[in-house]
Design an enzyme around this catalytic site. Structure first.
Site, mmCIF file in Angstrom:
data_model
loop_
_atom_site.group_PDB
_atom_site.id
_atom_site.type_symbol
_atom_site.label_atom_id
_atom_site.label_comp_id
_atom_site.label_asym_id
_atom_site.label_seq_id
_atom_site.Cartn_x
_atom_site.Cartn_y
_atom_site.Cartn_z
ATOM 1 N N SER A 74 -3.320 -4.873 -15.334
ATOM 2 C CA SER A 74 -3.765 -3.809 -16.233
ATOM 3 C C SER A 74 -5.139 -3.289 -15.800
ATOM 4 O O SER A 74 -5.291 -2.806 -14.684
ATOM 5 C CB SER A 74 -3.750 -4.312 -17.680
ATOM 6 O OG SER A 74 -3.802 -3.241 -18.585
ATOM 7 N N ASP A 106 3.037 -2.058 -17.899
ATOM 8 C CA ASP A 106 1.869 -2.931 -17.942
ATOM 9 C C ASP A 106 2.159 -4.365 -17.506
ATOM 10 O O ASP A 106 3.015 -5.041 -18.085
ATOM 11 C CB ASP A 106 1.346 -2.929 -19.381
ATOM 12 C CG ASP A 106 -0.046 -3.498 -19.520
ATOM 13 O OD1 ASP A 106 -0.551 -4.109 -18.563
ATOM 14 O OD2 ASP A 106 -0.629 -3.320 -20.605
#
Length: 423
Positions: A119, A258
């Site tokens: 991320s 993600d």
């Protein structure tokens, strides 16, 4: 790197709630959103056999495959050098960015053999990988942006927001020159690894970014950018990223989002971390930067959907991180690994409720820079600082390894949890 260099990040807890709230009060746009084309169907067998179009299969591995991971790091000549593991955490990535800059200023920053990012950590990782020359790009990226540089509301049927501003920033900062620098470090035996989540398979994917960079050409540049964007694509908030792949003679379109969906950071496959007698990592020391606050914080929740959702998500994210740390610390004790952890602890007291609040990010960057420069950012598994850690650091409570974030238990996992609870 220019002042408009990289990024932005994946939103978390209070900031994420703010995005949800703002999206829900926007004028009704869902019917006007651009509909995305349907993907052609493919099977689990085809998904397992697929490789990115135009690339060798070696540019990635299943992130939950211990044997594949062991082969990947065994082939890295520099893997015995210290590792750097960068967690997710949204705009809190300013902490890691500042820490790296301060570390460089102190002259004690290691040449990391392996760097992993998830991320916001994935957005930091390439610039950390090229060394102190990437520090200024990170400073600009984490102190000079606002929410408008990351997303806008509406425009996609896949998410609440459209991240074209973030994509544009990545395109401007991830340049052919950066890929050349990453490829040069890769050739020295170092590894830059970024995790995404394969949405169809519900599995982590670990990308060897140096191998991608070393391929060269426009396709390598495009895939490198796509993986960074995908790793920060918070499900439902930011749109997922499609990766063109081939399975035999069949072309398929994979969906990635993600990396923090499956784990808040990447140290090793979950099965490796849970094993009763795991094989040790090549490195003797790992530096883990947690871009988040781990301790529960009291705040009266409003009796609204957003109020309940926001506080619950904040609790879940912190619990997921604590559970991951429990796994990592148990693994470190069983293998003799010196695991050093830096976190946003009680020494930093500024807060914000707005996503990508510049004043907050500047303060957090300065805090991380100070800790990095003074050598007081990291503490070992026994809580011992590398250099005079000041008061305010937190001791993690014992946590359960079940439920949150998809973490599962085994006999070894239960034993690790019991060991932690007895500390």
């Amino acid at each position: 790197m220019s002042g408009s260099s990289i990024k932005r990040i994946g939103l978390r807890s209070t900031a994420l709630l703010t995005v949800f709230g703002l999206a829900l009060v926007q004028p009704a746009q869902s019917a006007e959103r651009v509909k995305t084309p349907e993907r052609g169907s493919f099977t689990v067998t085809e998904a397992a056999a697929a490789k990115p179009d135009g690339f060798a299969a070696r540019v990635r591995i299943p992130g939950d495959d211990p044997a594949a991971f062991a082969r990947l790091v065994a082939d890295a000549r520099a893997a015995a050098q210290p590792w750097l593991v960068l967690s997710g955490g949204g705009e809190n990535g300013a902490f890691a960015a500042g820490l790296l800059k301060g570390w460089s200023e102190a002259g004690t920053r290691p040449d990391f053999g392996v760097i992993t990012g998830v991320s916001t950590g994935a957005m930091i990782a390439p610039f950390a990988f090229i060394g102190p020359s990437g520090d200024e790009a990170l400073r600009q990226a984490y102190t000079e942006i606002s929410a408008a540089d990351v997303f806008e509301f509406g425009g996609t049927s896949e998410s609440l927001t459209d991240t074209w501003p973030l994509k544009r920033r990545i395109d401007r900062s991830v340049t052919p020159k950066l890929l050349q620098a990453v490829a040069a470090e890769h050739a020295k035996g170092r590894r830059l690894l970024v995790a995404t989540t394969a949405v169809d398979s519900e599995r982590p994917v670990l990308w060897d970014m140096g191998a991608i960079a070393g391929t060269g050409g426009p396709k390598a540049l495009a895939l490198f950018r796509d993986i960074i964007l995908a790793s920060s694509a918070v499900p439902g908030v930011f749109p997922p990223v499609m990766v063109e792949a081939v399975a035999g003679s069949k072309r398929i379109q994979e969906m990635h989002d993600d990396g923090g969906t499956t784990a808040p950071y990447y140290l090793a496959p979950e099965a490796t971390l849970l094993a009763a007698h795991p094989a040790p990592l090549p490195a003797q020391r790992v530096y883990l930067v947690v871009n988040n606050v781990l301790t529960p914080q009291f705040q009266m929740a409003a009796r609204t959907t957003l109020g309940v959702l926001g506080r619950s998500m904040s609790a879940a994210i912190k619990a997921q991180m604590r559970a991951a740390l429990a796994l990592s610390r148990g693994f470190a004790r069983r293998t003799g690994l010196d695991l050093r952890v830096a976190e946003i602890d009680g020494r930093f007291t500024q807060t914000t409720t707005a996503p990508f609040d510049q004043a907050y990010m500047k303060a957090l960057f300065a805090h991380g820079e100070s800790l990095g420069r003074d050598g007081t950012a990291f503490a070992g598994d026994d809580g011992t600082p590398e250099s005079g850690r000041s008061a305010g650091a937190t001791d993690l409570p014992a946590v359960s390894l079940t439920g949150v974030g998809g973490l599962r238990t085994s006999a070894a996992g239960e034993a690790a949890a019991q060991d932690l609870a007895g500390r």
